[in-house]
Design a protein around this motif. Structure first.
Motif, mmCIF file in Angstrom:
data_model
loop_
_atom_site.group_PDB
_atom_site.id
_atom_site.type_symbol
_atom_site.label_atom_id
_atom_site.label_comp_id
_atom_site.label_asym_id
_atom_site.label_seq_id
_atom_site.Cartn_x
_atom_site.Cartn_y
_atom_site.Cartn_z
ATOM 1 N N GLU A 258 49.470 50.927 51.064
ATOM 2 C CA GLU A 258 48.137 50.332 50.946
ATOM 3 C C GLU A 258 47.130 51.238 50.251
ATOM 4 N N GLY A 259 47.291 52.534 50.343
ATOM 5 C CA GLY A 259 46.354 53.458 49.709
ATOM 6 C C GLY A 259 46.797 54.889 49.891
ATOM 7 N N PRO A 260 46.262 55.821 49.093
ATOM 8 C CA PRO A 260 46.688 57.221 49.185
ATOM 9 C C PRO A 260 46.436 57.840 50.545
ATOM 10 N N GLU A 261 45.449 57.296 51.288
ATOM 11 C CA GLU A 261 45.170 57.838 52.621
ATOM 12 C C GLU A 261 46.314 57.585 53.587
ATOM 13 N N ASN A 262 47.190 56.635 53.268
ATOM 14 C CA ASN A 262 48.331 56.326 54.138
ATOM 15 C C ASN A 262 49.591 57.090 53.762
ATOM 16 N N LEU A 263 49.535 57.876 52.695
ATOM 17 C CA LEU A 263 50.693 58.686 52.328
ATOM 18 C C LEU A 263 50.914 59.763 53.376
ATOM 19 N N PRO A 264 52.159 60.135 53.625
ATOM 20 C CA PRO A 264 52.423 61.154 54.644
ATOM 21 C C PRO A 264 52.147 62.560 54.120
#
Length: 381
Positions: free
Chosen positions: A348-354
Motif C-alpha cells: 500500500e505504501g513505503p511506510e508498510n515496507l519492512p
C-alpha cells in the motif's frame, strides 16, 4: 522521486560494453533452428500463462488480466543490450551529479579513455551475468523510452535450455516455474505504483554515496578484492539466521552508503522472497514436476565452481542471495500467520515496507502495520 524523461548520459560507452559482453559471453547450447523457435514460443506462452496463476495465488487485484508489459525471449547478447538501455535512467543522474565536474575537466582523450575503460569493465560483468540470469523483470525500461509503461519481462532462452538439459527437467514445467517468479515481480510493481520511483530514488542515493567513495579508490578496490578472497577462504555454510560477512563491492561504501545498501537490499529481499513464496505455492496441478525442479535446482546452487563463486562474492551476489532467503522466510511467516490478504497490505505504501529488523522478526511488522486489525480479528499479535 520522479525520474526525468530525458535522463543524464552515463559516462560509459554502452555500445562498446554491449560488444565486449557479446564477445566474452558464450553463445549457449546448440540446437536446431526449429527447436529454438519452438522453445521461444513455449517460453513466451509460459510467461503469459503465469499471470493468471500469480493472481490466483496472491489475490492481488492488480494481477487480474495484467498484460501491460512487454515479454521478450532473448539470447545473451540481446539481454545485455536490453539492460544497458536502462542504465542511463538508473545511473545517469548519479554520473552527472557526482562525476560531472570531474569529467568536464578531462581532455577529449581522457574522456574517451574513461568511457572505454568503463565499457570494458561493465561488459565483463554483464558477460558473466548473462550466463546466469534465467529471467528478469525490468520496470525502468519505459523511462528510457523502451517498451510499454508496464516494463519488460525478459526470459534468457539459452540459459533455460542449458539448465533444462543439465538437470534433466521437463521443459514446459521449468519454463512456467521461472515465469511465475518474474511475473510476480511485474505484479508487485502493478500493485504498488509508487514502488518504481521509490526504488529508483534509493538507487540514485546509493550511487551518489558510491560515487563519493571514489577518493582512494585503488586502495578501496584492493581492500574489496582482499576481503573477497579472505571471505572465500573462511567460507562456511550459513546457518539459520546467520548473516554473511560484508565482502566485495560493499566494502567500497561509507556508513551512509551501507545504510542505503541495507534499504535497497531490504526492498529486494521482500520482492524476491515474495516471488519465491509464489513459486513454492504451486503444486503438481500447475507444475507437475515442481518437486523435482526444486530439489535439483537447489542442489545445483550448492555445487558452483571457483570462478562463479569468486564473481558472486566480488559483486556481493552471495550475500544478497542469503538475504533473499531471509526475505522468503519473512513472507512465508506472515502469510502463515495473518493470511495473504493481510500480507498484501505491504504494497500500500513505503511506510508498510519492512525494516531489516522486521525481516528477521516478522511479528514486529505485524504489530506495527496490522496491530489493531489483528487484535480486532481476535488474534493475539
Amino acid at each position: 522521486m520522479k525520474a526525468s524523461s530525458s535522463p543524464a548520459k552515463l559516462p560509459v560507452n554502452l555500445s562498446l560494453a554491449h560488444k565486449v559482453a557479446g564477445f566474452l559471453a558464450p553463445a549457449g547450447p546448440r540446437a536446431q533452428a526449429q527447436a529454438k523457435r519452438k522453445a521461444v514460443e513455449e517460453m513466451r506462452y509460459a510467461a503469459v500463462a503465469a499471470v493468471d496463476h500469480v493472481y490466483a495465488i496472491t489475490g492481488l487485484e492488480a494481477a487480474a488480466n495484467l498484460h501491460d508489459s512487454e515479454v521478450l525471449v532473448l539470447d545473451r547478447p540481446t539481454w545485455v543490450k536490453a539492460n544497458t538501455q536502462s542504465f542511463d535512467v538508473m545511473l545517469g543522474p548519479i554520473a552527472q551529479e557526482v562525476l560531472g565536474e570531474r569529467l568536464s575537466r578531462l581532455s577529449s582523450l581522457e574522456q574517451a579513455f574513461t568511457e572505454t575503460g568503463g565499457a570494458a569493465e561493465l561488459g565483463g560483468v554483464l558477460a558473466f551475468l548473462s550466463t546466469r540470469v534465467l529471467g528478469q523483470y525490468d520496470p525502468f525500461a519505459a523511462l528510457a523510452g523502451h517498451g510499454p509503461s508496464g516494463g519488460r519481462l525478459m526470459i534468457v532462452a539459452p540459459n533455460l535450455m542449458m539448465l533444462e538439459k543439465e538437470l534433466n527437467l521437463d521443459p514446459a514445467d521449468f519454463r512456467l516455474w521461472v515465469a511465475l517468479h518474474e511475473q510476480t515481480h511485474r505484479v508487485q510493481f502493478a500493485a504498488a505504483p509508487w514502488l518504481r520511483d521509490y526504488l529508483l530514488n534509493l538507487i540514485h542515493q546509493l550511487g551518489h554515496e558510491l560515487g563519493q567513495a571514489t577518493d582512494n579508490l585503488p586502495e578501496r578496490i584492493a581492500s574489496a578484492a582482499t576481503g573477497t578472497v579472505r571471505s572465500m577462504k573462511e567460507h562456511q555454510a550459513p546457518g539459520e539466521g546467520k548473516e554473511p560477512r560484508p565482502a566485495g563491492a560493499t566494502l567500497l561504501l561509507s556508513d551512509r552508503g551501507r545504510e542505503l545498501m541495507e534499504a535497497v537490499t531490504g526492498v529486494m529481499s521482500l520482492m524476491e522472497g515474495h516471488a519465491n513464496v509464489v513459486m513454492d505455492s504451486v503444486d503438481a496441478s500447475i507444475v507437475p514436476s515442481v518437486k523435482t525442479i526444486r530439489r535439483r535446482f537447489e542442489q545445483r546452487s550448492k555445487n558452483q565452481g571457483f570462478f562463479p563463486r569468486f564473481m558472486s562474492k566480488l559483486l556481493g551476489m552471495d550475500a544478497k542471495l542469503a538475504q533473499y532467503k531471509n526475505g522468503q522466510k519473512f513472507v512465508q511467516a506472515l502469510v502463515d500467520r495473518v493470511g495473504m490478504d493481510s500480507f498484501n497490505r505491504i504494497w500500500e505504501g513505503p511506510e508498510n515496507l519492512p525494516t531489516v529488523k522486521e525481516i528477521h522478526e516478522p511479528m514486529l511488522w505485524v504489530e506495527r502495520v496490522l496491530g489493531q486489525e489483528t487484535k480486532a480479528d481476535g488474534q493475539d499479535a
